[in-house]
Design an enzyme around this catalytic site. Structure first.
Site, short mmCIF file in Angstrom:
data_model
loop_
_atom_site.label_atom_id
_atom_site.label_comp_id
_atom_site.label_asym_id
_atom_site.label_seq_id
_atom_site.Cartn_x
_atom_site.Cartn_y
_atom_site.Cartn_z
N GLY A 45 0.84 -1.19 0.00
CA GLY A 45 0.00 0.00 0.00
C GLY A 45 0.87 1.24 0.00
N GLN A 50 2.71 10.12 1.86
CA GLN A 50 4.03 9.47 1.99
C GLN A 50 5.00 9.91 0.90
OE1 GLN A 50 2.15 5.33 2.56
NE2 GLN A 50 4.01 5.21 3.77
N CYS A 94 5.58 -0.10 7.70
CA CYS A 94 5.24 1.14 6.99
C CYS A 94 6.46 1.55 6.17
CB CYS A 94 4.87 2.24 7.99
SG CYS A 94 4.41 3.80 7.20
N LEU A 95 6.23 1.92 4.93
CA LEU A 95 7.35 2.31 4.07
C LEU A 95 7.98 3.61 4.55
CD1 LEU A 95 5.83 1.34 0.59
CD2 LEU A 95 7.47 0.04 1.97
N HIS A 136 -4.86 1.15 7.35
CA HIS A 136 -3.54 1.75 7.55
C HIS A 136 -3.36 2.94 6.58
CE1 HIS A 136 1.03 1.19 8.06
NE2 HIS A 136 0.95 1.98 7.00
N GLU A 137 -3.78 2.74 5.32
CA GLU A 137 -3.59 3.80 4.30
C GLU A 137 -4.51 4.99 4.56
OE1 GLU A 137 -0.99 3.54 2.72
OE2 GLU A 137 -0.67 1.40 3.05
N HIS A 140 -3.14 7.21 7.09
CA HIS A 140 -2.13 8.15 6.57
C HIS A 140 -2.79 9.45 6.12
CE1 HIS A 140 1.79 6.24 6.57
NE2 HIS A 140 1.35 5.14 6.01
O1 K1U Z 1 1.58 2.44 3.97
C1 K1U Z 1 2.66 1.88 3.87
O2 K1U Z 1 3.64 2.37 4.38
C2 K1U Z 1 2.77 0.57 3.14
C3 K1U Z 1 2.75 -0.61 4.06
C4 K1U Z 1 1.33 -1.12 4.14
C5 K1U Z 1 0.96 -2.07 5.24
C6 K1U Z 1 1.74 -3.15 5.58
C7 K1U Z 1 1.36 -4.02 6.59
C8 K1U Z 1 0.18 -3.84 7.23
C9 K1U Z 1 -0.60 -2.76 6.89
C10 K1U Z 1 -0.23 -1.89 5.88
C11 K1U Z 1 3.68 -1.67 3.50
O3 K1U Z 1 3.48 -2.13 2.43
S1 K1U Z 1 5.01 -2.16 4.47
C12 K1U Z 1 5.78 -3.46 3.49
C13 K1U Z 1 5.03 -4.75 3.51
O4 K1U Z 1 4.17 -4.93 4.34
C14 K1U Z 1 5.31 -5.80 2.51
C15 K1U Z 1 6.36 -5.70 1.64
C16 K1U Z 1 6.60 -6.70 0.71
C17 K1U Z 1 5.80 -7.80 0.66
C18 K1U Z 1 4.76 -7.92 1.57
C19 K1U Z 1 4.52 -6.93 2.47
ZN ZN Z 2 2.35 3.34 6.18
#
Ligand code: K1U
Ligand code: ZN
Length: 172
Positions: A45, A50, A94-95, A136-137, A140
């Site tokens: 996401g 972000q 979270c990225l 989560h998004e 944000h």
């Molecule tokens: O919003 C963001 O920062 C993105 C975030 C979203 C998220 C992850 C986990 C739970 C709720 C929301 C991410 O994508 S973090 C990276 C991640 O979860 C992932 C990366 C590669 C493969 C699978 C998952």
């Molecule tokens: Zn996030």
């Protein structure tokens, strides 16, 4: 075009994003850039704040099964219409807070309404990882991060690590 992702702490991650009044080609390009940035990260996401854009736009694709077709979604002005009483706990990341993970409890199912890139209003019931990720998004867009659900001490610890990471990255 891939865009740089802001790292917490950053005041732009704490703002309430502005609604999209009308769709435009520029906004559709922004959604495409966000999907490219999300897949490249990689993530499941991404929300416009972000990448420093003050607009109510999120993208997600929570298809995790190897070999399964991707399902990229771009949601303008997403809203949660209903949430289940039942909750689920997921270890979120979270990225904008790289390499930090923590359990967050949220409603297990949500009904979400949004405008798609073609300007159509859509409504969908989401469960599992899709429900977790869309909440989560949307957080944000309200300037809320998953660490805001944690105890203050844990949140401060993570924030200090991010300050250090940003200092190291700035030094090169
Ligand atoms: O919003 C963001 O920062 C993105 C975030 C979203 C998220 C992850 C986990 C739970 C709720 C929301 C991410 O994508 S973090 C990276 C991640 O979860 C992932 C990366 C590669 C493969 C699978 C998952
Ligand atoms: Zn996030």
């Amino acid at each position: 075009m891939k865009r740089p992702i802001l790292i917490h702490p950053d005041p732009r991650l704490k703002q309430v994003a502005k609604p999209v009044p009308d769709l435009s080609d520029e906004l559709r390009r922004l959604a495409a850039d966000m999907l490219e940035t999300m897949y490249d990260a990689p993530g499941i996401g991404l929300a416009a704040p972000q990448i420093g854009v003050d607009t109510r736009l999120i993208v997600l694709d929570c298809v995790k099964e190897e070999g399964a077709a991707p399902r990229p979604l771009a949601m303008f002005n997403p809203e949660i219409l209903a949430s289940s009483d039942e909750t689920s706990t997921y270890e979120e990341g979270c990225l904008s807070i790289p390499d930090q993970y923590a359990d967050v409890t949220r409603p297990a199912e949500v009904t979400v309404r949004w405008i798609d890139p073609e300007g159509r209003e859509r409504t969908e019931d989401m469960a599992g990882l899709w429900a977790t990720c869309v909440q989560h998004e949307i957080d944000h867009l309200q300037g809320k991060l998953f660490i805001d659900y944690l105890k203050p001490l844990k949140r401060q610890l993570i924030t200090r690590k991010m300050v250090k990471l940003k200092r190291e990255r700035a030094r090169g």
